[in-house]
Design an enzyme around this catalytic site. Structure first.
Site, PDB file in Angstrom:
ATOM      1  N   HIS A 184      10.205  -0.857  -7.010  1.00 37.77           N
ATOM      2  CA  HIS A 184       8.885  -0.656  -6.393  1.00 37.77           C
ATOM      3  C   HIS A 184       8.687   0.808  -6.011  1.00 37.77           C
ATOM      4  CE1 HIS A 184       5.996  -1.749  -2.868  1.00 37.77           C
ATOM      5  NE2 HIS A 184       5.333  -1.409  -3.947  1.00 37.77           N
ATOM      6  N   SER A 228       4.120  -5.215  -5.959  1.00 36.23           N
ATOM      7  CA  SER A 228       4.036  -4.876  -4.535  1.00 36.23           C
ATOM      8  C   SER A 228       4.499  -6.020  -3.660  1.00 36.23           C
ATOM      9  CB  SER A 228       2.589  -4.567  -4.166  1.00 36.23           C
ATOM     10  OG  SER A 228       2.109  -3.462  -4.862  1.00 36.23           O
ATOM     11  N   GLU A 264      11.757   1.253  -3.598  1.00 31.83           N
ATOM     12  CA  GLU A 264      12.298   0.062  -2.931  1.00 31.83           C
ATOM     13  C   GLU A 264      12.837  -0.846  -4.041  1.00 31.83           C
ATOM     14  OE1 GLU A 264       9.074  -2.260  -1.153  1.00 31.83           O
ATOM     15  OE2 GLU A 264      10.385  -2.828   0.483  1.00 31.83           O
ATOM     16  N   ASN A 272       5.536  -3.292   2.200  1.00 33.88           N
ATOM     17  CA  ASN A 272       4.225  -3.947   2.315  1.00 33.88           C
ATOM     18  C   ASN A 272       4.185  -5.054   3.367  1.00 33.88           C
ATOM     19  OD1 ASN A 272       2.641  -2.377   0.612  1.00 33.88           O
ATOM     20  ND2 ASN A 272       3.573  -3.342  -1.185  1.00 33.88           N
TER      21      ASN A 272
HETATM   22  N1  CAA Z   1      -0.093  12.136  -9.233  1.00 32.35           N
HETATM   23  C1  CAA Z   1       0.727  13.190  -9.253  1.00 32.35           C
HETATM   24  N2  CAA Z   1       0.699  14.156  -8.312  1.00 32.35           N
HETATM   25  C2  CAA Z   1      -0.216  14.042  -7.331  1.00 32.35           C
HETATM   26  C3  CAA Z   1      -1.119  12.972  -7.258  1.00 32.35           C
HETATM   27  C4  CAA Z   1      -1.031  11.995  -8.283  1.00 32.35           C
HETATM   28  N3  CAA Z   1      -1.834  10.925  -8.299  1.00 32.35           N
HETATM   29  N4  CAA Z   1      -1.905  13.138  -6.162  1.00 32.35           N
HETATM   30  C5  CAA Z   1      -1.499  14.288  -5.563  1.00 32.35           C
HETATM   31  N5  CAA Z   1      -0.483  14.821  -6.274  1.00 32.35           N
HETATM   32  C6  CAA Z   1       0.241  16.047  -5.958  1.00 32.35           C
HETATM   33  C7  CAA Z   1      -0.670  17.262  -6.031  1.00 32.35           C
HETATM   34  O1  CAA Z   1      -0.722  17.768  -7.345  1.00 32.35           O
HETATM   35  C8  CAA Z   1       0.008  18.220  -5.075  1.00 32.35           C
HETATM   36  O2  CAA Z   1       1.092  18.844  -5.746  1.00 32.35           O
HETATM   37  P1  CAA Z   1       1.527  20.372  -5.389  1.00 32.35           P
HETATM   38  O3  CAA Z   1       2.066  20.338  -3.992  1.00 32.35           O
HETATM   39  O4  CAA Z   1       2.566  20.655  -6.413  1.00 32.35           O
HETATM   40  O5  CAA Z   1       0.303  21.204  -5.533  1.00 32.35           O
HETATM   41  C9  CAA Z   1       0.607  17.306  -4.005  1.00 32.35           C
HETATM   42  O6  CAA Z   1       0.672  15.984  -4.591  1.00 32.35           O
HETATM   43  C10 CAA Z   1      -0.261  17.237  -2.763  1.00 32.35           C
HETATM   44  O7  CAA Z   1      -1.557  16.834  -3.168  1.00 32.35           O
HETATM   45  P2  CAA Z   1      -2.896  17.312  -2.484  1.00 32.35           P
HETATM   46  O8  CAA Z   1      -2.715  18.701  -1.928  1.00 32.35           O
HETATM   47  O9  CAA Z   1      -4.028  17.085  -3.433  1.00 32.35           O
HETATM   48  O10 CAA Z   1      -3.183  16.271  -1.338  1.00 32.35           O
HETATM   49  P3  CAA Z   1      -2.395  15.935  -0.016  1.00 32.35           P
HETATM   50  O11 CAA Z   1      -1.582  17.051   0.510  1.00 32.35           O
HETATM   51  O12 CAA Z   1      -3.428  15.323   0.839  1.00 32.35           O
HETATM   52  O13 CAA Z   1      -1.380  14.791  -0.480  1.00 32.35           O
HETATM   53  C11 CAA Z   1      -0.854  12.514  -0.797  1.00 32.35           C
HETATM   54  C12 CAA Z   1      -1.801  13.659  -1.171  1.00 32.35           C
HETATM   55  C13 CAA Z   1       0.552  12.848  -1.270  1.00 32.35           C
HETATM   56  C14 CAA Z   1      -1.363  11.296  -1.555  1.00 32.35           C
HETATM   57  C15 CAA Z   1      -0.858  12.329   0.766  1.00 32.35           C
HETATM   58  O14 CAA Z   1      -2.185  12.186   1.221  1.00 32.35           O
HETATM   59  C16 CAA Z   1      -0.074  11.116   1.213  1.00 32.35           C
HETATM   60  O15 CAA Z   1       1.147  11.149   1.308  1.00 32.35           O
HETATM   61  N6  CAA Z   1      -0.790  10.015   1.472  1.00 32.35           N
HETATM   62  C17 CAA Z   1      -0.147   8.735   1.828  1.00 32.35           C
HETATM   63  C18 CAA Z   1       0.285   8.062   0.545  1.00 32.35           C
HETATM   64  C19 CAA Z   1       1.029   6.795   0.811  1.00 32.35           C
HETATM   65  O16 CAA Z   1       1.212   6.308   1.928  1.00 32.35           O
HETATM   66  N7  CAA Z   1       1.464   6.171  -0.305  1.00 32.35           N
HETATM   67  C20 CAA Z   1       2.152   4.883  -0.259  1.00 32.35           C
HETATM   68  C21 CAA Z   1       1.123   3.791  -0.328  1.00 32.35           C
HETATM   69  S1  CAA Z   1       1.879   2.199  -0.220  1.00 32.35           S
HETATM   70  C22 CAA Z   1       2.470   1.911  -1.764  1.00 32.35           C
HETATM   71  O17 CAA Z   1       2.392   2.694  -2.660  1.00 32.35           O
HETATM   72  C23 CAA Z   1       3.104   0.563  -1.973  1.00 32.35           C
HETATM   73  C24 CAA Z   1       2.228  -0.494  -2.465  1.00 32.35           C
HETATM   74  O18 CAA Z   1       2.783  -1.431  -3.094  1.00 32.35           O
HETATM   75  C25 CAA Z   1       0.791  -0.569  -2.175  1.00 32.35           C
HETATM   76  P1  NAD Z   2      -4.158  -0.401 -12.022  1.00 31.95           P
HETATM   77  O1  NAD Z   2      -5.273  -1.385 -11.935  1.00 31.95           O
HETATM   78  O2  NAD Z   2      -4.414   1.042 -11.742  1.00 31.95           O
HETATM   79  O3  NAD Z   2      -3.476  -0.477 -13.490  1.00 31.95           O
HETATM   80  C1  NAD Z   2      -3.055  -1.652 -14.088  1.00 31.95           C
HETATM   81  C2  NAD Z   2      -3.039  -1.431 -15.607  1.00 31.95           C
HETATM   82  O4  NAD Z   2      -2.401  -2.561 -16.230  1.00 31.95           O
HETATM   83  C3  NAD Z   2      -4.437  -1.329 -16.209  1.00 31.95           C
HETATM   84  O5  NAD Z   2      -4.535  -0.133 -16.971  1.00 31.95           O
HETATM   85  C4  NAD Z   2      -4.552  -2.573 -17.113  1.00 31.95           C
HETATM   86  O6  NAD Z   2      -5.290  -2.336 -18.299  1.00 31.95           O
HETATM   87  C5  NAD Z   2      -3.090  -2.858 -17.433  1.00 31.95           C
HETATM   88  N1  NAD Z   2      -2.811  -4.255 -17.755  1.00 31.95           N
HETATM   89  C6  NAD Z   2      -3.276  -5.362 -17.127  1.00 31.95           C
HETATM   90  N2  NAD Z   2      -2.743  -6.466 -17.691  1.00 31.95           N
HETATM   91  C7  NAD Z   2      -1.931  -6.036 -18.700  1.00 31.95           C
HETATM   92  C8  NAD Z   2      -1.095  -6.697 -19.660  1.00 31.95           C
HETATM   93  N3  NAD Z   2      -0.975  -8.021 -19.687  1.00 31.95           N
HETATM   94  N4  NAD Z   2      -0.384  -5.936 -20.518  1.00 31.95           N
HETATM   95  C9  NAD Z   2      -0.483  -4.582 -20.508  1.00 31.95           C
HETATM   96  N5  NAD Z   2      -1.275  -3.912 -19.639  1.00 31.95           N
HETATM   97  C10 NAD Z   2      -1.980  -4.632 -18.742  1.00 31.95           C
HETATM   98  O7  NAD Z   2      -3.015  -0.968 -11.085  1.00 31.95           O
HETATM   99  P2  NAD Z   2      -1.897  -0.159 -10.265  1.00 31.95           P
HETATM  100  O8  NAD Z   2      -2.466   0.236  -8.951  1.00 31.95           O
HETATM  101  O9  NAD Z   2      -1.291   0.857 -11.160  1.00 31.95           O
HETATM  102  O10 NAD Z   2      -0.844  -1.339  -9.945  1.00 31.95           O
HETATM  103  C11 NAD Z   2       0.035  -1.811 -10.946  1.00 31.95           C
HETATM  104  C12 NAD Z   2       1.163  -2.587 -10.302  1.00 31.95           C
HETATM  105  O11 NAD Z   2       1.857  -1.725  -9.384  1.00 31.95           O
HETATM  106  C13 NAD Z   2       0.722  -3.810  -9.478  1.00 31.95           C
HETATM  107  O12 NAD Z   2       1.706  -4.798  -9.577  1.00 31.95           O
HETATM  108  C14 NAD Z   2       0.661  -3.240  -8.065  1.00 31.95           C
HETATM  109  O13 NAD Z   2       0.797  -4.224  -7.072  1.00 31.95           O
HETATM  110  C15 NAD Z   2       1.846  -2.291  -8.087  1.00 31.95           C
HETATM  111  N6  NAD Z   2       1.789  -1.206  -7.101  1.00 31.95           N
HETATM  112  C16 NAD Z   2       0.598  -0.621  -6.818  1.00 31.95           C
HETATM  113  C17 NAD Z   2       0.568   0.421  -5.899  1.00 31.95           C
HETATM  114  C18 NAD Z   2      -0.723   1.097  -5.548  1.00 31.95           C
HETATM  115  O14 NAD Z   2      -0.768   1.840  -4.571  1.00 31.95           O
HETATM  116  N7  NAD Z   2      -1.797   0.900  -6.317  1.00 31.95           N
HETATM  117  C19 NAD Z   2       1.754   0.870  -5.299  1.00 31.95           C
HETATM  118  C20 NAD Z   2       2.967   0.262  -5.650  1.00 31.95           C
HETATM  119  C21 NAD Z   2       2.970  -0.796  -6.555  1.00 31.95           C
END
Ligand code: CAA
Ligand code: NAD
Length: 286
Positions: free
Chosen positions: A141, A120, A153, A191
């Site tokens: 990403h 991330s 990304e 991010n």
């Molecule tokens: N895996 C696979 N499919 C999933 C899922 C998962 N974990 N969660 C939900 N889905 C699917 C559902 O099965 C459903 O599919 P269908 O349309 O085929 O039935 C669809 O997604 C919609 O799900 P829901 O109806 O249960 O829920 P929703 O309409 O509220 O959508 C959401 C859920 C897509 C997560 C929506 O709330 C959303 O877009 N939230 C924002 C998510 C977001 O911003 N993500 C980016 C975070 S930042 C990041 O990822 C970067 C980082 O490094 C941190």
């Molecule tokens: P998570 O905690 O759900 O899963 C991480 C997994 O990695 C765990 O199952 C753990 O057992 C395994 N693990 C840890 N160390 C390991 C090793 N040395 N070898 C093999 N397996 C190992 O974490 P996550 O949310 O899936 O995030 C994973 C990566 O993706 C991170 O770098 C995170 O920043 C990035 N990411 C996360 C998100 C998010 O929304 N959570 C979105 C984009 C990117």
């Protein structure tokens, strides 16, 4: 560079399991590894049930679903990654742990393989520095949840080659994603912008401006975000949010990125969000 046909995914958590699912559904051979055998088993079960749900909702045919399940190989050994064309690493967001893994992988996978990180925020250039192939190290990403979110990304490290970039972009497109390209600076694009907003939501809660429900409703209903920032933090994982804030803070050297004390306290208390049953909200009864 030849087209990618086989993918190794490391880390079977919420991101790795979603990336592996995307790969097999799109006809790629996928090897999935997690160092924790219970996490690997959980990932396999959830990928199976999500593929079955895609078949039952008629999003994919039964034949395609069966083929996807056949393409998934869960393994406890990294030695099985010898022949993959690309590895996508999705383990814990720690530079030290990722570097150790990249150095290990560099000695196992074939010379032509790409080493991609789903990090991330961690520097791709620094991950590449522990390998003998910095031109083939790249950031790929995915957004959470990977099967649903439309974006990948792509992050170019200081030495990433055009060939590795093009092959990674083609792979993301084959997985049905739009791509954007970022240079290698802390937090990249998404991010760098998203996480300070989430951190500010914690500060808004911490300083008693409003309740968590009103903060989330404000951003959902007032700015049309699908989830409020605190709900989204629980979805991402508070540990991941905190790691990203620390990297923005140290990497950009500006106090505006200091992690909110409330976010730090939740993580210290093990309240990591949905994945642990409690974060800002409680999920234990769901
Ligand atoms: N895996 C696979 N499919 C999933 C899922 C998962 N974990 N969660 C939900 N889905 C699917 C559902 O099965 C459903 O599919 P269908 O349309 O085929 O039935 C669809 O997604 C919609 O799900 P829901 O109806 O249960 O829920 P929703 O309409 O509220 O959508 C959401 C859920 C897509 C997560 C929506 O709330 C959303 O877009 N939230 C924002 C998510 C977001 O911003 N993500 C980016 C975070 S930042 C990041 O990822 C970067 C980082 O490094 C941190
Ligand atoms: P998570 O905690 O759900 O899963 C991480 C997994 O990695 C765990 O199952 C753990 O057992 C395994 N693990 C840890 N160390 C390991 C090793 N040395 N070898 C093999 N397996 C190992 O974490 P996550 O949310 O899936 O995030 C994973 C990566 O993706 C991170 O770098 C995170 O920043 C990035 N990411 C996360 C998100 C998010 O929304 N959570 C979105 C984009 C990117």
């Amino acid at each position: 560079m030849a087209a990618i046909r086989s993918v190794g995914v490391i880390g079977g958590g919420q991101m790795g399991s979603g990336i592996a699912q995307l790969g097999v559904v799109n006809g790629l051979q996928v090897w999935l590894h997690d160092s924790d055998s219970a996490a690997l088993e959980k990932a396999q079960t959830s990928i199976y049930s999500r593929i079955q749900a895609l078949v039952s909702k008629a999003h994919i045919s039964k034949e395609k679903g069966d083929e996807a399940l056949r393409n998934l190989n869960c393994t406890s050994s990294l030695e099985d990654f010898r022949q993959v064309d690309i590895v996508i690493e999705a383990i814990v967001e720690s530079e030290e742990v990722k570097k150790k893994l990249f150095s290990q992988l560099d000695k196992i996978v074939k010379v032509s393989a790409i080493l991609a990180s789903n990090t991330s925020s961690i520097s791709i250039t620094r991950l590449a520095s522990v390998t003998s192939r910095p031109a083939q190290v790249i950031g790929m990403h995915f957004m959470n949840p990977p099967p649903v979110m439309k974006l990948v990304e792509i992050i170019r490290g200081a030495q990433t080659s055009d060939d590795a970039f093009e092959a990674t972009k083609l792979l993301a497109e084959r997985l049905g994603k739009k791509t954007i390209c970022s240079q290698d600076f802390p937090g990249f694009i998404v991010n760098r912008i998203l996480m300070p907003m989430i951190n500010e939501a914690f500060c808004t809660l911490y300083t008693g401006v409003a309740t968590k429900e009103d903060i989330d409703a404000g951003m959902k209903l007032g700015t049309n975000h699908p989830m409020g920032p605190l709900e989204l933090a629980d979805h991402i994982g508070l540990d991941v949010c905190l790691s990203i804030m620390k990297i923005l803070h140290s990497g950009l050297g500006d106090s505006k990125y200091a992690p909110c004390p409330l976010l730090v306290q939740y993580v210290d208390a093990g309240r990591l969000g949905r994945k642990t049953g409690a974060g800002v909200y409680n999920y234990s009864k769901i």
